[in-house]
Design an enzyme around this catalytic site. Structure first.
Site, short mmCIF file in Angstrom:
data_model
loop_
_atom_site.label_atom_id
_atom_site.label_comp_id
_atom_site.label_asym_id
_atom_site.label_seq_id
_atom_site.Cartn_x
_atom_site.Cartn_y
_atom_site.Cartn_z
N LYS A 44 28.12 104.54 37.96
CA LYS A 44 26.82 104.51 38.88
C LYS A 44 27.25 103.32 39.78
O LYS A 44 26.96 103.25 41.15
CB LYS A 44 25.74 104.67 38.26
CG LYS A 44 24.42 104.47 39.04
CD LYS A 44 23.20 104.84 38.81
CE LYS A 44 22.90 106.12 38.28
NZ LYS A 44 21.81 106.67 38.01
N ARG A 82 18.48 101.11 36.79
CA ARG A 82 18.97 102.19 35.94
C ARG A 82 20.19 101.72 35.23
O ARG A 82 20.83 101.13 35.53
CB ARG A 82 19.38 103.06 37.25
CG ARG A 82 18.34 103.61 38.11
CD ARG A 82 19.14 103.91 39.44
NE ARG A 82 18.10 104.31 40.42
CZ ARG A 82 17.35 105.40 40.60
NH1 ARG A 82 17.72 106.42 40.17
NH2 ARG A 82 16.51 105.27 41.64
N GLY A 91 21.61 111.46 31.09
CA GLY A 91 20.20 111.61 30.52
C GLY A 91 20.17 111.00 29.04
O GLY A 91 19.07 110.90 28.42
N MET A 105 20.67 107.49 28.53
CA MET A 105 20.05 106.33 28.43
C MET A 105 18.89 106.05 29.23
O MET A 105 18.53 107.12 29.86
CB MET A 105 21.15 105.17 28.92
CG MET A 105 22.10 105.09 27.97
SD MET A 105 23.64 103.91 28.02
CE MET A 105 24.43 104.32 29.52
N ARG A 126 29.54 110.69 42.36
CA ARG A 126 30.52 110.83 41.16
C ARG A 126 31.32 112.05 41.40
O ARG A 126 30.97 112.65 42.00
CB ARG A 126 29.76 110.65 39.88
CG ARG A 126 28.76 111.82 39.51
CD ARG A 126 28.10 111.69 38.21
NE ARG A 126 26.85 112.72 38.31
CZ ARG A 126 26.01 112.66 37.50
NH1 ARG A 126 25.74 111.62 36.72
NH2 ARG A 126 25.20 113.68 37.39
N HIS A 133 51.15 137.17 11.71
CA HIS A 133 51.51 138.58 12.27
C HIS A 133 50.37 138.85 13.27
O HIS A 133 50.80 138.94 14.55
CB HIS A 133 51.66 139.63 11.48
CG HIS A 133 52.28 140.89 11.97
ND1 HIS A 133 51.21 141.88 12.40
CD2 HIS A 133 53.61 141.39 12.37
CE1 HIS A 133 52.01 142.96 12.97
NE2 HIS A 133 53.08 142.59 13.19
N SER A 164 68.00 127.77 19.51
CA SER A 164 66.56 127.72 20.13
C SER A 164 65.76 127.41 18.80
O SER A 164 66.04 128.22 17.56
CB SER A 164 66.41 129.22 20.34
OG SER A 164 65.00 129.36 20.73
N CYS A 221 61.57 128.61 20.83
CA CYS A 221 60.90 129.93 20.98
C CYS A 221 59.73 130.20 19.95
O CYS A 221 58.99 131.21 19.79
CB CYS A 221 61.77 131.13 20.68
SG CYS A 221 62.64 131.27 19.19
N TYR A 261 64.71 124.80 28.19
CA TYR A 261 63.53 125.61 28.59
C TYR A 261 62.70 125.73 27.28
O TYR A 261 62.99 125.41 26.27
CB TYR A 261 64.21 127.12 28.83
CG TYR A 261 64.80 127.66 27.82
CD1 TYR A 261 64.04 128.48 26.69
CD2 TYR A 261 66.02 127.80 27.42
CE1 TYR A 261 64.48 129.13 25.69
CE2 TYR A 261 66.67 128.16 26.32
CZ TYR A 261 65.99 129.05 25.45
OH TYR A 261 66.39 129.75 24.38
#
Ligand code: PEP
Ligand code: MG
Length: 894
Positions: A25, A95, A104, A106, A339, A461, A779, A847, A867
């Site tokens: 803040k 504040r 909300g 503190m 914010r 599965h 793979s 994979c 990949y």
């Protein structure tokens, strides 16, 4: 003497980068003041002061109070008012505000500086006695509760009593006299409770209020909130001391909150609400119904224009959507907070793409702003938030299992695959509920809206098939008990019968009774997402391929942007209706000739499957894995056979059938293994069953050659699974390569093909240099590799102990969902190094299920894989995750 530590910053001494010291803040107020926006004069006492306060046993650190008083002098100069002045009093708010927003949690105290003396000045100045007493009443009440820790009820009950006595409906009905009397009564409560009077010295008020704000860092709800959101406890809160501005000074005043864009849709328009003649807490408390911000345009056109311009400036300045609070005091606009605005997944994507088009952020930033998990939400149906909340309120929650495949499904419970198929085909939405699933259930799964199992984990599965199909699945929900005979399942006292509606949330693992309304996504309509992903594609180094068994899955994967097929599991082809009896006979065959004849019958089926895949993937690589599961899976279950043989023996009715079944049982028993996952599966089956993998390779190459002749560009890659020793690969490859060459000669055409293997066994990883001699590609089958590295069963462990391990913090994550970098990852690193030392151009991918998990994808990027391959529905997530991994690296190297 060393210079005194700086504990207090005027707004203009700070900026947005100082969140650690000034809190969110404070940093926001400082930044707004610096860019010339109308912020009420004020200063910030730092989070360091708060920490020092605790260190010194709840005492302000030396110098802090003096610095506060000096800063207050500057505020007095700027506002032209004086703190404690009976003619023109300065009023303040204190504040809280820490580095991370804790809404909300503190404390805040408003209207500080009002006393029996200064209220006169306020009345004089505003000519509004009621307003002044209302402000005083609020201060004494808040001070009593927040600072002096007197129970809130004590004050509230006075207000209620007065309202009731006088027959008032709302607070605004209270008259000046009422408010004056109430304030006096509040003061008496303080005396009674604390033994001292409400402080009439404004500086004492400020001192105590500042201490209370520091103290609120450690009140229970704030500590709990930090625990839950994993916010460190040692950050402390700043105390923002700000000149009060009043939105309740009549109808030229007001207060409101707004987002600079719609946080639900991302639409570029101000979104929020306001109230005229009200204070901030009235908007939040819901006592009066606020008006949409667009109406301010009519009620206060000039203010609206100024506000809209400020919002635009704030967005451009912060380069992101802002969530702001403002107050209008007698026709002057004040900004009280800004914010970063929280937003839905849909809004996040639209905002990121729009901001690139508006020149506010770069494409790289847009890609980095979206979490891959947010895309997941966009591509699957989700429950309507409100409807889900209602289900919770109505006590319709049943149980929570493993979130195995995302999306929301609603349907009636059925307990066997045949009924699922039948009802599903007839257009009835069904959810297949099973203890666990196996390949015999796939026909039912195909027709189901969702799958719910009692056992099995993330690579079970049910989970793998559901993800492949893009269907929601909750797995491993051990809390339920299923009675397959009675066709019911129950949890606690609740019973669900066949035909009863249930709702599954595959993203969270929650299961509910009854139906919950859903919102459906459509890929074609996700234009902004497609744009974002097209940018992501330019940044990523990893290819994104898909695991797809059927042409229709491959088609979908391509639409989602897949650049190849990384895994086609061929075994499903053996389970389909017209093929299965041939497969059973083949496994039972007594001589080579019989087996070969049966394999010849299977060949055209396989060829057809592969032709479809090549056609869809025209121009792209297709990895086809040779048969992998334990061979006994193709035969009827042992228990079933045992039961039938016993029954036939007892009745003696059908000796022919009995002989047949006895023979089958003998074979099944001879094949029975204690540990089938470590048994006759993968390449071992290919080696031990002559002709089996030859048939598969023949089918692959025939399909490739024939499609090539039709002008389709084919790139088949034959994958030999579960290799542990190089010789397994060597013998299989030599045998199969010959078949490939023969087929090409027969077909009279050459195609570009590769042979490679999966790395699923730790021994294969460690000897990757040897293995690479016979493999053009690797793979990583990280499902098996994780199972074998950890020594835990992928089918059992999650339900039995693994998830509890995660809950109890023994393991940081479920290793079947998120790749274990230290263990399995080390084997992968060794594999890449050793494999490429033998064959520098070795193509390496993954994979296993981890191929679709963002954290695992990042690791694959770091390892330099070529990949990742995942289920079609995860392809968009993988495209984004791969780009973010690449961009993250650039960022780190800067
Ligand atoms: C693996 O083990 O990671 C893999 C992809 O193979 P499957 O899940 O079929 O055993
Ligand atoms: Mg495997």
């Amino acid at each position: 003497m060393s210079a005194e530590k700086k504990w207090v910053y005027m707004f203009e001494e700070g900026d947005a980068t100082m969140r650690d010291l000034l809190g969110g803040k404070g940093a926001g107020l400082a930044e707004m003041a610096n860019i010339g926006l109308p912020v009420p004069p004020g200063f910030i006492i730092t989070t360091e002061a708060c920490l020092a306060y605790y260190e010194a046993g709840e005492k302000f650190p030396p110098g802090m109070w003096e610095q506060t008083l000096s800063a207050l002098k500057v505020v007095e100069e700027r506002s032209g008012k004086r703190f404690g002045d009976s003619k023109d009093p300065l009023l303040l708010s204190v504040r809280s505000g820490s580095k991370f927003s804790m809404p909300g949690m503190m404390q805040t105290v408003l209207n500080l500086g009002l006393t029996d003396e200064t209220i006169k000045g306020l009345i004089e100045l505003t000519g509004n006695e009621r307003f002044a007493y209302d402000a005083y009443r609020r201060l004494v009440q808040m001070f009593g509760h927040v600072v002096l820790e007197i129970e809130a009820r004590r004050f509230e009950s006075v207000l209620e009593r007065v309202k009731e006595d006088k027959g008032y409906e709302v607070d605004t009905d209270l008259t000046t006299e009422d408010l004056r009397a109430i304030t006096e009564e509040f003061k008496v409560i303080i005396e009674e409770e604390k033994g001292f009077a409400f402080p009439q010295d404004p500086y004492e008020q400020l001192r105590l209020a500042t201490a209370a704000v520091f103290g609120s860092w450690n009140i229970k709800r704030a500590v709990d909130y930090r625990e839950f959101h994993k916010i460190p406890h040692d950050l402390g809160t700043a105390a923002n001391v700000v000149t009060m501005v009043f939105g309740n000074m009549g109808f030229d005043s007001g207060t409101g909150v707004a987002f600079t864009r719609d946080p639900a849709t991302g639409e570029k328009e101000l979104y929020g609400e306001y109230l005229l003649s009200a204070q901030g807490e009235d908007v939040v408390a819901g006592i009066r119904t606020p008006k949409p911000i667009s109406q301010l345009k009519e009620e206060m056109p000039q203010i609206y224009a100024q506000f809209a311009e400020i919002c635009e400036r704030l967005e451009r300045h912060y380069r992101d959507v802002q969530d702001v609070e403002f107050t209008v005091e007698r026709g002057k606009l004040w900004m009280l907070q800004t914010r970063t605005g929280k937003r839905t997944a849909r809004a996040a994507v639209k905002i990121a793409v729009d901001m690139v088009k508006e020149g506010i952020i770069s494409k790289e930033e847009a890609v980095q702003r979206i979490e891959p998990s947010q895309i997941d939400l966009l591509l699957h149906p989700a429950f309507d938030d409100r409807a889900k909340l209602r289900a919770l309120e109505d006590d319709r929650f049943l149980a929570k299992g493993l979130n195995a495949s995302p999306g929301a499904a609603v349907g009636v419970a059925v307990f066997d695959a045949d009924t699922a198929q039948e009802w599903g085909a007839a257009g009835r939405p069904v959810i297949l509920v099973r203890p666990e699933t196996n390949p015999d259930d796939v026909h039912g799964m195909l027709q189901a809206q969702g799958i719910f199992t009692q056992r099995g984990g993330a690579t079970s599965h049910a989970a793998v098939v559901a993800r492949g199909l893009g269907k929601p699945c909750v797995a491993g929900c051990e809390a339920i008990s299923i009675d397959l005979e009675a066709k019911t399942f129950s949890v606690n006292e609740k019973v669900v019968r066949e035909g009863d509606y249930i709702s599954l949330d595959g993203g969270t693992g929650e299961v509910f009774m009854g139906q919950i309304a859903r919102v459906e996504p459509k890929w074609e309509k996700e234009k902004e997402l497609q744009t974002l992903l097209s940018w992501a594609d330019k940044f990523r180094r990893l290819g994104v391929w898909a695991n797809a068994d059927y042409p229709r899955d491959a088609q979908r994967a391509r639409e989602f942007g897949a650049e190849g097929i990384g895994l086609c599991r061929t075994e499903h082809m053996f389970f389909e209706e017209e093929r299965r009896p041939i497969v059973v006979k083949m496994v039972l065959a007594e001589d080579e000739e019989e087996r070969k004849a049966l394999l010849d019958q299977l060949l055209p089926f396989q060829r057809e499957d592969f032709e479809g895949l090549f056609e869809v993937m025209d121009g792209l690589p297709v990895i086809i894995r040779l048969i992998d599961p334990p061979m006994h899976e193709f035969l009827p279950p042992r228990e079933e056979l045992l039961e039938e043989v016993t029954r036939l023996r007892c009745t003696g009715q059908d000796p022919k059938r009995l002989a047949e079944k006895e023979k089958l049982l003998r074979v099944v028993e001879s094949m029975w293994e204690v540990n089938p996952m470590l048994g006759l599966r993968g390449c071992r089956a290919g080696i031990m069953y002559p002709g089996l993998t030859e048939m598969q390779v023949r089918a692959i190459l025939q399909a490739a050659c024939r499609k090539a002749k039709e002008g389709i560009e084919v790139h088949p890659e034959v994958m030999i699974p579960l290799v542990g020793h190089v010789n397994e690969l060597k013998v299989e490859r030599e045998k199969l390569e010959k078949v490939a060459k023969d087929v090409m000669a027969e077909e009279g055409i050459e195609v570009d093909y590769k042979f490679g293997t999966m790395i699923e066994i730790p021994r294969a990883a460690l000897t990757a240099d040897e293995i690479a001699k016979y493999a053009e590609f690797f793979s990583f089958g990280t499902n098996d590799l994780t199972q074998m590295t950890y020594g835990v069963s992928r089918d059992d462990a999650e339900g039995k102990f693994l998830l509890q391990y995660v809950e109890r913090g023994i393991l940081p994550e479920n290793p079947f969902q998120v790749l274990d970098r230290e263990g399995v990852g080390q084997l992968m690193r060794v594999t890449v190094e050793r494999g490429r030392s033998t064959r520098p151009d070795l193509e390496i991918g993954i994979c296993g299920e981890h191929g679709g998990d963002p954290s695992s994808i990042e690791f694959c990027h770091q390892l330099g894989l070529n990949y990742v391959s995942c289920s079609p529905f995860r392809v968009p997530i993988a495209r984004l995750a791969a780009a973010r991994a690449a961009l993250g690296e650039v960022e780190r190297d800067k």
